[in-house]
Design a protein around this motif. Structure first.
Motif, short mmCIF file in Angstrom:
data_model
loop_
_atom_site.label_atom_id
_atom_site.label_comp_id
_atom_site.label_asym_id
_atom_site.label_seq_id
_atom_site.Cartn_x
_atom_site.Cartn_y
_atom_site.Cartn_z
N VAL A 1 -46.11 -22.52 -30.75
CA VAL A 1 -45.56 -21.99 -29.51
C VAL A 1 -44.05 -21.76 -29.65
O VAL A 1 -43.53 -20.68 -29.34
CB VAL A 1 -45.84 -22.95 -28.33
CG1 VAL A 1 -45.09 -22.51 -27.07
CG2 VAL A 1 -47.34 -23.02 -28.06
N PHE A 2 -43.35 -22.78 -30.15
CA PHE A 2 -41.89 -22.68 -30.30
C PHE A 2 -41.52 -21.63 -31.33
O PHE A 2 -40.62 -20.80 -31.11
CB PHE A 2 -41.34 -24.04 -30.71
CG PHE A 2 -39.84 -24.10 -30.79
CD1 PHE A 2 -39.07 -24.03 -29.64
CD2 PHE A 2 -39.20 -24.20 -32.01
CE1 PHE A 2 -37.69 -24.08 -29.70
CE2 PHE A 2 -37.82 -24.25 -32.08
CZ PHE A 2 -37.06 -24.18 -30.93
N GLY A 3 -42.24 -21.63 -32.47
CA GLY A 3 -41.96 -20.66 -33.53
C GLY A 3 -42.22 -19.24 -33.09
O GLY A 3 -41.46 -18.32 -33.41
N CYS A 4 -43.30 -19.04 -32.34
CA CYS A 4 -43.63 -17.70 -31.84
C CYS A 4 -42.52 -17.17 -30.95
O CYS A 4 -42.11 -16.02 -31.07
CB CYS A 4 -44.96 -17.75 -31.09
SG CYS A 4 -45.44 -16.18 -30.36
N MET A 5 -42.02 -18.03 -30.05
CA MET A 5 -40.95 -17.64 -29.15
C MET A 5 -39.70 -17.24 -29.93
O MET A 5 -39.07 -16.21 -29.64
CB MET A 5 -40.64 -18.78 -28.19
CG MET A 5 -39.52 -18.52 -27.22
SD MET A 5 -39.31 -19.87 -26.03
CE MET A 5 -38.93 -21.25 -27.13
N LEU A 6 -39.35 -18.03 -30.93
CA LEU A 6 -38.14 -17.74 -31.71
C LEU A 6 -38.28 -16.45 -32.51
O LEU A 6 -37.36 -15.62 -32.54
CB LEU A 6 -37.83 -18.90 -32.64
CG LEU A 6 -37.35 -20.20 -31.99
CD1 LEU A 6 -37.02 -21.23 -33.06
CD2 LEU A 6 -36.13 -19.94 -31.11
N VAL A 7 -39.43 -16.27 -33.17
CA VAL A 7 -39.64 -15.07 -33.96
C VAL A 7 -39.63 -13.83 -33.07
O VAL A 7 -39.05 -12.79 -33.41
CB VAL A 7 -40.96 -15.16 -34.76
CG1 VAL A 7 -41.29 -13.84 -35.42
CG2 VAL A 7 -40.86 -16.26 -35.80
N HIS A 8 -40.28 -13.95 -31.91
CA HIS A 8 -40.32 -12.83 -30.96
C HIS A 8 -38.91 -12.38 -30.58
O HIS A 8 -38.58 -11.19 -30.65
CB HIS A 8 -41.10 -13.27 -29.71
CG HIS A 8 -41.30 -12.20 -28.70
ND1 HIS A 8 -42.52 -11.56 -28.52
CD2 HIS A 8 -40.46 -11.63 -27.80
CE1 HIS A 8 -42.40 -10.67 -27.56
NE2 HIS A 8 -41.15 -10.69 -27.10
N GLU A 9 -38.07 -13.35 -30.20
CA GLU A 9 -36.71 -13.01 -29.78
C GLU A 9 -35.84 -12.58 -30.96
O GLU A 9 -34.95 -11.75 -30.80
CB GLU A 9 -36.08 -14.19 -29.05
CG GLU A 9 -36.78 -14.54 -27.74
CD GLU A 9 -36.95 -13.36 -26.81
OE1 GLU A 9 -36.05 -12.50 -26.74
OE2 GLU A 9 -37.99 -13.30 -26.13
N THR B 1 -52.13 -14.46 -30.20
CA THR B 1 -52.45 -14.54 -28.77
C THR B 1 -51.22 -14.88 -27.95
O THR B 1 -50.94 -14.25 -26.92
CB THR B 1 -53.55 -15.59 -28.53
OG1 THR B 1 -54.72 -15.25 -29.29
CG2 THR B 1 -53.93 -15.65 -27.06
N LEU B 2 -50.46 -15.89 -28.38
CA LEU B 2 -49.25 -16.27 -27.66
C LEU B 2 -48.24 -15.13 -27.61
O LEU B 2 -47.62 -14.88 -26.57
CB LEU B 2 -48.62 -17.50 -28.32
CG LEU B 2 -49.35 -18.83 -28.13
CD1 LEU B 2 -48.72 -19.89 -29.03
CD2 LEU B 2 -49.31 -19.28 -26.68
N ASN B 3 -48.06 -14.46 -28.73
CA ASN B 3 -47.09 -13.37 -28.78
C ASN B 3 -47.49 -12.22 -27.87
O ASN B 3 -46.67 -11.67 -27.14
CB ASN B 3 -46.93 -12.87 -30.22
CG ASN B 3 -45.95 -11.73 -30.31
OD1 ASN B 3 -44.76 -11.88 -30.07
ND2 ASN B 3 -46.45 -10.54 -30.65
N ALA B 4 -48.78 -11.85 -27.90
CA ALA B 4 -49.24 -10.73 -27.09
C ALA B 4 -49.15 -11.06 -25.60
O ALA B 4 -48.64 -10.26 -24.80
CB ALA B 4 -50.68 -10.38 -27.47
N ALA B 5 -49.63 -12.25 -25.21
CA ALA B 5 -49.58 -12.63 -23.80
C ALA B 5 -48.13 -12.84 -23.36
O ALA B 5 -47.77 -12.50 -22.22
CB ALA B 5 -50.38 -13.90 -23.58
N PHE C 1 -44.10 -7.24 -30.23
CA PHE C 1 -45.55 -7.16 -30.05
C PHE C 1 -46.20 -6.38 -31.18
O PHE C 1 -47.18 -6.83 -31.79
CB PHE C 1 -45.88 -6.50 -28.71
CG PHE C 1 -47.35 -6.17 -28.56
CD1 PHE C 1 -48.27 -7.19 -28.34
CD2 PHE C 1 -47.79 -4.86 -28.65
CE1 PHE C 1 -49.63 -6.89 -28.21
CE2 PHE C 1 -49.14 -4.56 -28.53
CZ PHE C 1 -50.07 -5.58 -28.31
N LEU C 2 -45.64 -5.22 -31.51
CA LEU C 2 -46.24 -4.38 -32.54
C LEU C 2 -46.15 -5.02 -33.92
O LEU C 2 -47.15 -5.09 -34.65
CB LEU C 2 -45.55 -3.01 -32.57
CG LEU C 2 -45.91 -2.05 -31.44
CD1 LEU C 2 -45.15 -0.73 -31.61
CD2 LEU C 2 -47.41 -1.79 -31.40
N LEU C 3 -44.97 -5.50 -34.30
CA LEU C 3 -44.78 -6.02 -35.66
C LEU C 3 -45.61 -7.29 -35.89
O LEU C 3 -46.30 -7.41 -36.91
CB LEU C 3 -43.30 -6.31 -35.92
CG LEU C 3 -42.41 -5.08 -36.09
CD1 LEU C 3 -40.96 -5.51 -36.30
CD2 LEU C 3 -42.88 -4.24 -37.26
#
Length: 199
Positions: free
Chosen positions: A80-88, A161-165, A134-136
């Protein structure tokens, strides 16, 4: 038109998104995000199943002990934490691509954000910035799934799933901007954004 550090003459505000001030809209989007989580979870689980149906058929039942459960919870929290960081971080990279200036990163409560508060960015580059994570992450994650082990596939499923939602806010902004008048400059200041219409 390129990104600029000052608003050109003749541009006037024509739209705004600020989830810190608009609590009702933030709650609505959280609800939509939960629905998207379910839909994307099912979609990505089906894709993973297509790649690993034979492995799943051969796998034996697994007993989960206390340590394994704790490891699973920690792995989920890390995801969850890693997804948020990578997304931003991806948002930030694309802010840099279009402004050639280091973006601003911040944390508010349980979410992170990337912004370019000194810049006014044209609509098309800004749409790319919002859609890029989202795309990458989706394309790379799905591309890796066929070659991943069952354990890694579970990690990828959760990440995707976390990234898309979690992109629900990006989707909302993209829809708003697509229906905004032209020409358009967007000012993203972290807590929200305002867009301006030119003459």
């Amino acid at each position: 038109m390129k990104a600029v550090t000052s608003l050109p003459q003749g541009y006037t505000p024509c739209g705004e998104v600020n989830f810190a001030k608009d609590k009702k809209r933030a709650w609505i989007l959280n609800g939509v995000g939960l629905l998207l989580f379910i839909l994307f979870a099912l979609a990505f689980a089906y894709i993973a199943f297509l790649f690993h149906r034979e492995s799943l058929g051969r796998s034996a039942s697994v007993t989960i002990g206390g340590w394994q459960l704790l490891e699973g919870i920690l792995a989920m929290a890390f995801t969850v934490f890693g997804c948020m960081l990578v997304h931003e971080l991806i948002h930030g990279i694309f802010f840099w691509v279009f402004t050639r200036a280091w973006p601003h990163f911040g944390f508010k409560w349980i979410y992170a954000y990337a912004s370019a508060p000194e810049w006014y960015i044209p609509r098309t580059p800004f749409l790319i910035i919002r859609l890029a994570p989202f795309l990458l992450i989706t394309l790379i994650g799905v591309a890796v799934l066929p070659f991943a082990s069952l354990g890694l596939s579970l990690f990828l499923w959760l990440l995707l799933t976390l990234n898309a939602a979690g992109s629900v806010g990006d989707f909302y902004v993209i829809i708003r901007l697509l229906f905004a008048p032209s020409p358009l400059l967007v000012h993203d200041y972290g807590d929200g954004m305002t867009w301006y219409r030119g003459i």
